[in-house]
Write an enzyme that holds these catalytic residues in place. Structure first.
Site, mmCIF file in Angstrom:
data_model
loop_
_atom_site.group_PDB
_atom_site.id
_atom_site.type_symbol
_atom_site.label_atom_id
_atom_site.label_comp_id
_atom_site.label_asym_id
_atom_site.label_seq_id
_atom_site.Cartn_x
_atom_site.Cartn_y
_atom_site.Cartn_z
ATOM 1 N N ASN A 134 34.629 44.353 4.510
ATOM 2 C CA ASN A 134 33.363 44.656 3.840
ATOM 3 C C ASN A 134 33.448 44.096 2.415
ATOM 4 O O ASN A 134 34.291 44.518 1.627
ATOM 5 C CB ASN A 134 33.095 46.155 3.801
ATOM 6 C CG ASN A 134 31.718 46.454 3.218
ATOM 7 O OD1 ASN A 134 30.700 46.256 3.888
ATOM 8 N ND2 ASN A 134 31.683 46.916 1.987
ATOM 9 N N SER B 244 31.849 46.546 -5.246
ATOM 10 C CA SER B 244 30.812 45.743 -5.889
ATOM 11 C C SER B 244 31.299 45.130 -7.197
ATOM 12 O O SER B 244 32.167 45.678 -7.882
ATOM 13 C CB SER B 244 29.579 46.610 -6.167
ATOM 14 O OG SER B 244 29.031 47.089 -4.963
ATOM 15 N N SER C 212 8.482 -4.700 15.640
ATOM 16 C CA SER C 212 8.132 -4.585 14.225
ATOM 17 C C SER C 212 8.835 -3.383 13.617
ATOM 18 O O SER C 212 8.789 -2.281 14.175
ATOM 19 C CB SER C 212 6.612 -4.432 14.066
ATOM 20 O OG SER C 212 5.947 -5.585 14.511
ATOM 21 N N GLY D 130 35.463 48.790 -7.336
ATOM 22 C CA GLY D 130 34.321 48.091 -7.902
ATOM 23 C C GLY D 130 34.546 47.692 -9.347
ATOM 24 O O GLY D 130 35.192 48.414 -10.123
ATOM 25 N N LYS E 94 30.663 29.009 1.339
ATOM 26 C CA LYS E 94 31.013 27.587 1.330
ATOM 27 C C LYS E 94 32.487 27.430 1.678
ATOM 28 O O LYS E 94 33.357 28.111 1.115
ATOM 29 C CB LYS E 94 30.698 26.990 -0.041
ATOM 30 C CG LYS E 94 31.157 25.564 -0.256
ATOM 31 C CD LYS E 94 32.387 25.539 -1.145
ATOM 32 C CE LYS E 94 32.921 24.137 -1.316
ATOM 33 N NZ LYS E 94 34.248 24.164 -2.006
ATOM 34 N N GLY F 29 -5.195 -8.671 16.483
ATOM 35 C CA GLY F 29 -5.469 -9.883 17.235
ATOM 36 C C GLY F 29 -6.056 -9.549 18.588
ATOM 37 O O GLY F 29 -5.560 -8.659 19.285
ATOM 38 N N ARG G 186 0.808 -1.220 0.000
ATOM 39 C CA ARG G 186 0.000 0.000 0.000
ATOM 40 C C ARG G 186 0.843 1.273 0.000
ATOM 41 O O ARG G 186 0.305 2.368 -0.206
ATOM 42 C CB ARG G 186 -0.948 0.002 1.201
ATOM 43 C CG ARG G 186 -2.174 -0.882 0.989
ATOM 44 C CD ARG G 186 -3.119 -0.766 2.171
ATOM 45 N NE ARG G 186 -2.642 -1.525 3.327
ATOM 46 C CZ ARG G 186 -3.101 -1.358 4.569
ATOM 47 N NH1 ARG G 186 -4.030 -0.452 4.817
ATOM 48 N NH2 ARG G 186 -2.634 -2.091 5.556
ATOM 49 N N LYS H 167 9.261 -0.899 2.667
ATOM 50 C CA LYS H 167 8.466 -0.086 3.587
ATOM 51 C C LYS H 167 9.266 0.406 4.776
ATOM 52 O O LYS H 167 9.156 1.581 5.181
ATOM 53 C CB LYS H 167 7.255 -0.883 4.069
ATOM 54 C CG LYS H 167 6.388 -0.111 5.054
ATOM 55 C CD LYS H 167 5.114 -0.836 5.409
ATOM 56 C CE LYS H 167 5.342 -2.104 6.186
ATOM 57 N NZ LYS H 167 4.087 -2.682 6.696
#
Length: 457
Positions: free
Chosen positions: A377, A405, A97, A423, A351, A134, A8, A15
């Site tokens: 900066n 930048s 189980s 920049g 990273k 059961g 199912r 499973k």
């Protein structure tokens, strides 16, 4: 027992390898078995056995689990029969189980104590609707457990019984082994029922005791995606409740997901829709904004993680220093090490880089394989070009450097302390301390320039 196919689930994945709270179902069961001090662990596999065994062996190498294959799958009794050669006679067998992941350690300890080395102990629970389970049959006069009858073999009176067997038992191995040898499949399903040993025990004069609990989640099995999702919510709410009881402030515990471990200091605040994975530590006063995904990181006291930030240190780990500000929409990858008061702003990726105290990269930037000094900066749109197509190289940026930048720092390179990079520069050679470095073409302007025009048809 981990041999079932799980039809199912509608998935080729076995499973027991589907995940609950970020952990495979069977792994959660084995975690609990380890917690109660299991001397030996035997996993009965069947469907997808190679994959199940490989995953368990890798995840639980220290436990050294052993495996028994059930081929074909002929019932729960048949499953446990496969484990018999691996069960020492002097042990207490705890039958669990692999698709019942939320069983608690204290429940199992109580069950083992009920068996007391001499009895068959069953974990039972009462359900308003016991369909599929059961039924526990007891003597009318004494209430003594006599047998378990499976749903398909029960008559109308027996089906009305609300106390059911959970599928979990504790029994001395020296008693279990001969009972398993006596099992047959003369029943409605043509299977070897483990539950038949209850009748053997009563016939042999061995006491059968029931340890009854009232927490349905502990014995809930997973047979479909809907059941898995329902149990996921149960687990998450319980984890949220535990964190709030310890003082963590969750803005909405219904919108919180923990798929690993989360260690929190005092006065921690977590906004909605945050997901925590792997091992995460949050120091005193840490605030996590909404819609963050945070994994494998230590976030130190007073740091703020703004909305929509993604942090995953993976195996290398990551650290966010005290008072640091990260996000919104920032990404920290493995090896990101941020010092005190560091600012990482929107759409900045870090990273395998170390940023010392007070360094700032506030907008649209990439720092990969870099060592960044104090109070640097780092301008918007700037990147470290750390990969030459074959190897990674490191960029070192000294204290108090200002990078303008839209700069490209081509590694390996060192920008001397106190230096400035104008920049739009592409810098491929190391610079001296305090120097202004500009590496771009001279600007040229042409007066009265006419742009090309489209030709009319």
């Amino acid at each position: 027992m981990a041999a079932g196919k799980g039809t199912r689930m509608k998935s080729p994945r076995p499973k027991v390898l589907h995940k609950l709270g970020g952990r495979a179902l069977v792994a959660r069961v084995l975690d609990t078995a380890s917690g109660v001090g299991a001397r030996h662990v035997v996993v009965v596999t069947g469907h997808g056995a190679d994959q199940v065994e490989a995953d368990i062996a890798a995840d639980f190498a220290a436990m050294a689990p052993r495996f028994a294959r059930q081929m074909p799958q002929l019932g729960t009794g048949h499953a446990v029969q496969q484990a018999v050669p691996l069960l020492p006679d002097d042990g207490m067998v705890l039958v669990l189980s692999g698709d019942v992941p939320l069983i608690a350690e204290d429940t199992l300890r109580a069950l083992i104590a009920a068996a007391d080395g001499e009895r068959l102990a069953l974990l039972t629970i009462e359900f308003d609707d016991p369909t599929g389970y059961g039924r526990i049959l007891r003597a009318p006069d004494s209430g003594r457990v006599l047998a378990i009858v499976e749903q398909k073999d029960a008559d109308a009176t027996q089906r009305a019984v609300r106390e059911v067997y959970s599928g979990i038992m504790a029994v001395p191995a020296r008693l279990l082994k001969p009972w398993l040898a006596r099992l047959d499949n003369r029943n409605a399903q043509g299977e070897y029922y483990l539950t038949d040993i209850v009748g053997f025990a009563t016939g042999d004069g061995v006491p059968v005791v029931a340890h009854r609990i009232d927490d349905a989640a502990q014995v809930a099995g997973v047979n479909s995606p809907a059941q898995l999702a329902a149990l996921e919510r149960t687990l998450q709410l319980r984890q949220a409740d535990a964190l709030m009881a310890a003082g963590v402030r969750l803005l909405d515990p219904a919108r919180f997901d923990l798929r690993g471990t989360l260690d929190c200091g005092t006065d921690v605040e977590i906004d909605v829709n945050c997901v925590f994975e792997g091992a995460v530590s949050l120091g005193d006063g840490v605030r996590i904004g909404p819609n963050c995904v945070i994994a494998n990181v230590r976030i130190e006291a007073g740091a703020v993680i703004h909305p929509f930030t993604h942090i995953d240190g993976e195996r290398a780990g990551a650290t966010v220093g005290p008072g640091a500000l990260v996000g919104p929409f920032a990404r920290l990858r493995p090896g990101a090490q941020l010092g005190a008061g560091v600012h990482i702003g929107n759409f900045v990726e870090v990273k395998n880089s170390t940023l010392a105290a007070g360094a700032k990269a506030n907008h649209l930037a990439y720092l990969g394989d870099a060592t960044v000094g104090e109070r640097v900066n780092y301008g918007a749109g700037s990147i470290t070009a750390n990969y030459d197509g074959a190897n990674k190289h490191r960029t070192v940026i000294g204290d108090d450097v200002h990078v303008g930048s839209n700069c490209v720092l081509v590694a390996p390179i060192t920008i001397g302390a106190g230096g400035t990079v104008g920049g739009g520069s592409t810098v491929s050679k190391s610079t001296e301390a305090g120097a202004l470095t500009v590496a771009r073409a001279r600007q040229v302007s042409f007066a009265n320039w006419q742009r090309p025009q489209k030709k009319k048809p």
